[in-house]
Design an enzyme around this catalytic site. Structure first.
Site, PDB file in Angstrom:
ATOM      1  N   ARG A 163       5.053 -20.860  38.159  1.00  0.00           N
ATOM      2  CA  ARG A 163       6.435 -20.394  38.107  1.00  0.00           C
ATOM      3  C   ARG A 163       6.726 -19.307  39.147  1.00  0.00           C
ATOM      4  O   ARG A 163       7.552 -18.422  38.912  1.00  0.00           O
ATOM      5  CB  ARG A 163       6.762 -19.895  36.698  1.00  0.00           C
ATOM      6  CG  ARG A 163       6.422 -20.948  35.634  1.00  0.00           C
ATOM      7  CD  ARG A 163       7.211 -20.777  34.386  1.00  0.00           C
ATOM      8  NE  ARG A 163       6.737 -19.698  33.553  1.00  0.00           N
ATOM      9  CZ  ARG A 163       7.268 -19.367  32.382  1.00  0.00           C
ATOM     10  NH1 ARG A 163       8.305 -20.053  31.921  1.00  0.00           N
ATOM     11  NH2 ARG A 163       6.788 -18.381  31.667  1.00  0.00           N
ATOM     12  N   GLY A 164       6.021 -19.391  40.290  1.00  0.00           N
ATOM     13  CA  GLY A 164       6.306 -18.461  41.380  1.00  0.00           C
ATOM     14  C   GLY A 164       6.177 -17.012  40.943  1.00  0.00           C
ATOM     15  O   GLY A 164       5.160 -16.632  40.358  1.00  0.00           O
ATOM     16  N   GLU A 165       7.207 -16.216  41.198  1.00  0.00           N
ATOM     17  CA  GLU A 165       7.121 -14.789  40.888  1.00  0.00           C
ATOM     18  C   GLU A 165       7.026 -14.518  39.380  1.00  0.00           C
ATOM     19  O   GLU A 165       6.793 -13.385  38.968  1.00  0.00           O
ATOM     20  CB  GLU A 165       8.314 -14.034  41.474  1.00  0.00           C
ATOM     21  CG  GLU A 165       9.645 -14.385  40.854  1.00  0.00           C
ATOM     22  CD  GLU A 165      10.712 -13.298  41.103  1.00  0.00           C
ATOM     23  OE1 GLU A 165      10.430 -12.112  40.921  1.00  0.00           O
ATOM     24  OE2 GLU A 165      11.841 -13.677  41.470  1.00  0.00           O
ATOM     25  N   GLY A 167       4.830 -16.022  37.420  1.00  0.00           N
ATOM     26  CA  GLY A 167       3.473 -16.266  36.953  1.00  0.00           C
ATOM     27  C   GLY A 167       3.160 -17.725  36.720  1.00  0.00           C
ATOM     28  O   GLY A 167       3.748 -18.619  37.335  1.00  0.00           O
ATOM     29  N   ASP A 195      -0.782 -24.866  46.792  1.00  0.00           N
ATOM     30  CA  ASP A 195      -2.099 -25.430  47.127  1.00  0.00           C
ATOM     31  C   ASP A 195      -3.170 -24.346  47.139  1.00  0.00           C
ATOM     32  O   ASP A 195      -4.327 -24.599  46.798  1.00  0.00           O
ATOM     33  CB  ASP A 195      -2.028 -26.145  48.476  1.00  0.00           C
ATOM     34  CG  ASP A 195      -1.158 -27.389  48.404  1.00  0.00           C
ATOM     35  OD1 ASP A 195      -1.387 -28.216  47.508  1.00  0.00           O
ATOM     36  OD2 ASP A 195      -0.220 -27.511  49.207  1.00  0.00           O
TER      37      ASP A 195
END
Lengths: 261, 261
Positions: A163-165, A167, A195
């Protein structure tokens, strides 16, 4: 224990609000293997792309990609099928012998264009690593908890949602693990974060050579640690000069983020 | 130790994809005090609104609100200034005596319309509790880490950033605390989640009567626990029948979400 990755190696040209770079090493297998190699040996099978923008790479260079896994790569214990055509992922799965754990990635394009083949892949892997939006689309369910349950019913025992920023979440029959992301001042270039996460994760798992609950959680943190470094600079640059001490220091900082005491 | 809240009490009509309710108890002070009262005594000073939709309430009912804090409320140790006109928040601040901790909320409307008054409030509170978008807007900075630093420089020692399903972040000079959110199958009604969070948080702080680092972190989890219950049903309904055993069980589940072992 060794890790086999099947994906792409390409030249990327990247532009972000912080600047840009031309013709630098990119592709899923590059990020994955640089990250995983910080933990263990990595074997790469990749189509080599050109300097097409990364988002079009799968459409161009993979058209004639027929991944033949070299004989001495086929007994790899840990396998990562990067985001390629599910038909090719299945083709790879037929060639590897008895891996302890197979993880795969996919994306909205394959979810929409090759749902049947992707389903077949999911029945034959242990672990799926995708992002939030892809999980919701794959399960056709907006609530991530329900989406995760649907995906685990299709096949993989473990689902990791990036979920990116915000977590990452890991779902399995042991329950849910909630990993923070590292609070960065600036994301210079998000290319390859996913990746890199997969590489750090699978590298750590292979290095421990165990995938009990605690080991997998630790590996999710290592994946997050590596991804947090990648986005600090353009392309793979930050990964190439990364020191073990930096990795361990940030791992400790990650743990501290969500500790009560 | 007692908590004083200054905010609104109103009748809400709510409609969500899961249904709707008419003329039910609402308003920031209602959610806050029901949550906080599960931990400690709560004193309420509120303007009583009518059945206008909640999002317009501050424009209507607060126009002539002149909060006079009753004499025996003025020595409250813990104070929460809910999302009202910063001029009124300042007016309240002048009346309370020596609170140990004052927390406040605000929203985009006040950030845009009363920036000077809001800044004055922020210089005089210990703690600001706002959501992600509000923090970015207040600091005029898209990266949340930089935004947090800017806000802490304005005045409050502690900033809590609520991020809905992505959890909450607490910033202070002790560092960053990253709290998960509870993985819910469905959010029936998000109304009041923020005020419930604030109530659970400040109730727990007041109950402990200490705001050291560990206590504040625990309180953030209690705030998240209470908010996770509120959104499971319409309005304040879930808060009114909540048992202490349920709260403690979910608190334990929260801790487990981000634990490695």
């Amino acid at each position: 224990m060794s890790v086999l990755v099947v994906g792409s190696v390409a030249l990327d040209s990247i532009e972000t609000p912080f600047g840009g770079v031309q013709d630098v090493l990119g592709g899923s297998a590059s990020y994955f293997s640089l990250a995983a190699s910080l933990f263990t040996d990595v074997k790469i099978v990749a189509v080599v792309g050109d300097d097409f923008p990364e988002e079009y790479t799968y459409l161009n260079v993979f058209e004639n990609f027929d991944p033949v896994i070299p004989e001495d790569y086929r007994d790899a214990e840990y396998v990562f099928l990067a985001n390629i055509n599910p038909e090719l992922q299945l083709h790879v799965l037929k060639q590897v012998k008895k891996p302890k754990l197979v993880a795969c990635d996919t994306m909205n394009y394959w979810i929409e264009k090759k749902p049947k083949e992707l389903r077949e892949v999911l029945k034959n892997v242990n672990l799926l690593i995708i992002n939030d939006a892809e999980a919701r689309e794959l399960a056709q369910e907006p609530m991530i908890i329900k989406a995760a349950r649907t995906i685990l019913e299709i096949g993989p025992e473990i689902l990791i949602v990036k979920r990116g920023e915000y977590g990452a979440l890991m779902f399995s029959k042991e329950g849910i693990f909630w990993a923070p992301s590292y609070p960065l001042e600036a994301v210079v270039d998000p290319t390859g974060a996913g990746d890199t996460f997969a590489g750090g994760f699978l590298g750590a798992v292979a290095n421990d050579d165990t995938y009990g609950s605690a080991g997998l959680k630790k590996a999710v943190i290592y994946g997050s640690v590596l991804a947090s470094f990648t986005v600090e600079d353009f392309g793979v640059k930050r990964l190439t000069d990364l020191q073990h001490g930096e990795i361990e220091a940030r791992f400790t900082a990650f743990l501290k983020l969500s500790r009560l005491d």
